[in-house]
Scaffold this motif. Structure first.
Motif, PDB file in Angstrom:
ATOM      1  N   ALA A  21      20.633  14.101  13.147  1.00 13.18           N
ATOM      2  CA  ALA A  21      21.245  15.414  13.349  1.00 13.18           C
ATOM      3  C   ALA A  21      22.749  15.267  13.516  1.00 13.18           C
ATOM      4  N   GLY A  22      23.505  16.093  12.814  1.00 10.68           N
ATOM      5  CA  GLY A  22      24.957  15.999  12.820  1.00 10.68           C
ATOM      6  C   GLY A  22      25.513  15.394  11.549  1.00 10.68           C
ATOM      7  N   ASP A  23      24.663  14.687  10.774  1.00 10.38           N
ATOM      8  CA  ASP A  23      25.084  14.110   9.494  1.00 10.38           C
ATOM      9  C   ASP A  23      25.089  15.171   8.404  1.00 10.38           C
ATOM     10  N   PHE A  24      25.687  14.813   7.285  1.00 11.40           N
ATOM     11  CA  PHE A  24      25.588  15.607   6.062  1.00 11.40           C
ATOM     12  C   PHE A  24      24.583  14.933   5.138  1.00 11.40           C
ATOM     13  N   TYR A  25      23.695  15.735   4.550  1.00 10.53           N
ATOM     14  CA  TYR A  25      22.709  15.196   3.608  1.00 10.53           C
ATOM     15  C   TYR A  25      22.573  16.164   2.448  1.00 10.53           C
ATOM     16  N   PHE A  26      22.580  15.617   1.239  1.00 15.27           N
ATOM     17  CA  PHE A  26      22.459  16.451   0.043  1.00 15.27           C
ATOM     18  C   PHE A  26      21.742  15.642  -1.031  1.00 15.27           C
ATOM     19  N   ALA A  27      20.577  16.125  -1.444  1.00 16.01           N
ATOM     20  CA  ALA A  27      19.810  15.448  -2.490  1.00 16.01           C
ATOM     21  C   ALA A  27      19.658  16.384  -3.673  1.00 16.01           C
ATOM     22  N   SER A  28      19.963  15.869  -4.869  1.00 16.40           N
ATOM     23  CA  SER A  28      19.808  16.623  -6.108  1.00 16.40           C
ATOM     24  C   SER A  28      18.952  15.794  -7.064  1.00 16.40           C
ATOM     25  N   PRO A  29      18.617  16.322  -8.242  1.00 15.38           N
ATOM     26  CA  PRO A  29      17.857  15.514  -9.203  1.00 15.38           C
ATOM     27  C   PRO A  29      18.602  14.273  -9.677  1.00 15.38           C
ATOM     28  N   SER A  30      19.924  14.199  -9.461  1.00 19.13           N
ATOM     29  CA  SER A  30      20.688  13.060  -9.955  1.00 19.13           C
ATOM     30  C   SER A  30      21.334  12.210  -8.869  1.00 19.13           C
ATOM     31  N   ASN A  31      21.449  12.719  -7.636  1.00 17.11           N
ATOM     32  CA  ASN A  31      22.138  12.005  -6.567  1.00 17.11           C
ATOM     33  C   ASN A  31      21.512  12.271  -5.215  1.00 17.11           C
ATOM     34  N   THR A 152       8.548  26.801  21.902  1.00 14.54           N
ATOM     35  CA  THR A 152       8.619  26.317  23.282  1.00 14.54           C
ATOM     36  C   THR A 152       9.093  24.870  23.342  1.00 14.54           C
ATOM     37  N   GLU A 153       9.293  24.257  22.177  1.00 15.94           N
ATOM     38  CA  GLU A 153       9.720  22.860  22.119  1.00 15.94           C
ATOM     39  C   GLU A 153      10.864  22.722  21.117  1.00 15.94           C
ATOM     40  N   PRO A 154      11.699  21.696  21.234  1.00 18.88           N
ATOM     41  CA  PRO A 154      12.786  21.507  20.274  1.00 18.88           C
ATOM     42  C   PRO A 154      12.246  21.328  18.860  1.00 18.88           C
ATOM     43  N   ILE A 155      12.953  21.883  17.891  1.00 21.50           N
ATOM     44  CA  ILE A 155      12.569  21.754  16.487  1.00 21.50           C
ATOM     45  C   ILE A 155      13.328  20.567  15.902  1.00 21.50           C
ATOM     46  N   ASP A 156      12.610  19.682  15.238  1.00 27.50           N
ATOM     47  CA  ASP A 156      13.167  18.429  14.725  1.00 27.50           C
ATOM     48  C   ASP A 156      13.758  18.632  13.332  1.00 27.50           C
ATOM     49  N   PRO A 157      15.086  18.591  13.172  1.00 30.16           N
ATOM     50  CA  PRO A 157      15.659  18.811  11.845  1.00 30.16           C
ATOM     51  C   PRO A 157      15.300  17.720  10.842  1.00 30.16           C
ATOM     52  N   LYS A 158      15.206  16.477  11.298  1.00 33.85           N
ATOM     53  CA  LYS A 158      14.895  15.400  10.359  1.00 33.85           C
ATOM     54  C   LYS A 158      13.480  15.551   9.814  1.00 33.85           C
ATOM     55  N   GLY A 159      12.539  15.932  10.671  1.00 29.61           N
ATOM     56  CA  GLY A 159      11.163  16.125  10.198  1.00 29.61           C
ATOM     57  C   GLY A 159      11.075  17.220   9.155  1.00 29.61           C
ATOM     58  N   ILE A 160      11.784  18.320   9.391  1.00 32.76           N
ATOM     59  CA  ILE A 160      11.783  19.409   8.416  1.00 32.76           C
ATOM     60  C   ILE A 160      12.429  18.962   7.114  1.00 32.76           C
ATOM     61  N   LEU A 161      13.544  18.239   7.209  1.00 31.26           N
ATOM     62  CA  LEU A 161      14.239  17.752   6.019  1.00 31.26           C
ATOM     63  C   LEU A 161      13.340  16.823   5.201  1.00 31.26           C
TER      64      LEU A 161
END
Length: 396
Positions: A21-31, A152-161
């Protein structure tokens, strides 16, 4: 595109494994792009492309070996930019994930769903849009709604990603940190999603845009699913909506590109939840100084997310929608010093903060649109994020 990018690393594991969390992440069909740390933020007033070029130049002068701009630009350009030059930006080839069943997704145990606006109010908004079209105020307006999820609990961004990445190999999966130093109660704010739509990419001289407009929800019944796809390809209403967007993209790119190739008819693309009419527009930049960000800003916002004419549709959105879109229907991506880069339209997305998440979806309203159909379309689009969270969609 990744085979020529700076700071590329040979990856034995997907870059997503290193995401926090806090990083930038971007996935495309080429990168796949993973940015960590903040070397410099793009702040200030003025023309965005100029600010970015200045920031990249200053970063190079300050000793950054390979500065790359990453982040998000909001739907309303008057709102705050979220663009940074990471301390480190790593590129890799796309990773091929094996799909797992939804049952394996980590579900929230207790949560509440709050639609904003309520479904009946959204339908009323569509009727207002249709009234504006009938009055000749505009030809198309895109009206959206939000669903707030409180857990009622924190949502995990990495799991969703990770869940989004499995089900979006042909699209654009992203996460952008929205927090500067100040966040509410110290909670991390993350803008994330799985967009099917490329706004524009530039590699060397080559430019590609892929506008989507005209949609149908998928069906679990293969026969019905095929019927919907064929019906979409033959729908005068949806073909008209699509033509409006493609013509606007062509008009925006013509001053910046040569040898534009614009197919006369759209094709179909599919996601887990939707069928879309799609047109791939290709060309070459007129000048080497034209960057992917220059091209993206010339296109943004397209009629696919705003309407047409743009100014009138934008004003109608401000009057009808009961919330600020923020970065929804803005754009997310990256641009390097040479001007190469990729920018996706920020749809099928959500803003996460602590144990709360705001999801967004919109539908294009043109003459012949029906409020109940547009409501159903937004519900189908919202399922992309809800499935990634491992929760149901009955409240939509």
């Amino acid at each position: 595109m990744a085979n020529r990018m700076v700071q590329e690393e040979v990856q034995e594991k997907p870059l997503l494994d290193d995401y926090a969390a806090g990083d930038f992440y971007f996935a495309s069909p080429s990168n796949v792009v993973h940015g960590t740390g903040v070397f410099e933020r793009v702040v200030g007033s003025g023309e965005v492309a100029h600010l970015v070029k200045q920031a990249l130049s200053e970063a190079r002068e300050q000793g950054h070996e390979h500065p790359v701009i990453v982040g998000a630009i909001p739907f309303d350009r008057q709102n705050e930019l979220q663009l940074v030059i990471p301390e480190k930006c790593v590129f890799s080839e796309p990773h091929q994930y094996e799909k797992e069943s939804n049952e394996k997704f980590s579900a929230l145990m207790q949560y509440e769903i709050e639609p904003v606006p309520a479904p009946e109010v959204y339908r009323e908004g569509v009727n207002k849009g249709l009234a504006g079209i009938a009055a000749g105020d505009f030809d198309k307006v895109v009206l959206s709604r939000s669903v707030k999820v409180h857990s009622t609990e924190p949502i995990d961004p990495k799991g969703i990603l990770q869940n989004l990445a499995q089900y979006n190999p042909q699209g654009f999966t992203f996460a952008v940190n929205l927090g500067n130093e100040e966040t509410v109660e110290g909670k991390q704010r993350t803008f994330m999603g799985a967009s099917p739509e490329l706004l524009v990419s530039k590699l060397h001289h080559t430019v590609i845009a892929n506008p989507l407009a005209g949609s149908r929800p998928r069906s679990e019944d293969p026969v019905e699913d095929e019927r919907r796809a064929k019906e979409l390809l033959q729908s005068d209403k949806d073909l008209h909506e699509h033509r409006i967007v493609v013509e606007a993209v062509k008009k925006a790119l013509q001053p910046l590109c040569r040898n534009l190739e614009v197919p006369s008819m759209p094709t179909l693309i599919q996601t887990e939840t939707m069928w879309h009419l799609s047109t791939v527009v290709k060309g070459e930049v007129l000048d080497d100084s034209i960057s992917s960000l220059d091209l993206a800003l010339a296109l943004h916002p397209t009629p696919a997310v705003c309407g047409y004419p743009t100014e009138r549709a934008f004003q109608a959105i401000q009057e009808i929608e009961p919330f600020d879109r923020g970065y929804f229907t803005g754009m997310v991506g990256w641009c390097d010093e040479s001007g190469d880069g990729e920018w996706a339209v920020a749809i099928r997305c959500a803003e996460l903060e602590g144990s709360s998440m705001s999801l967004y979806a919109g539908a294009g309203v043109v003459a012949g649109s029906k409020p109940e159909d547009e409501l159903a379309e937004t519900s189908a689009k919202l399922r992309t994020m809800l499935y990634a969270m491992g929760i149901g969609t009955k409240a939509l």
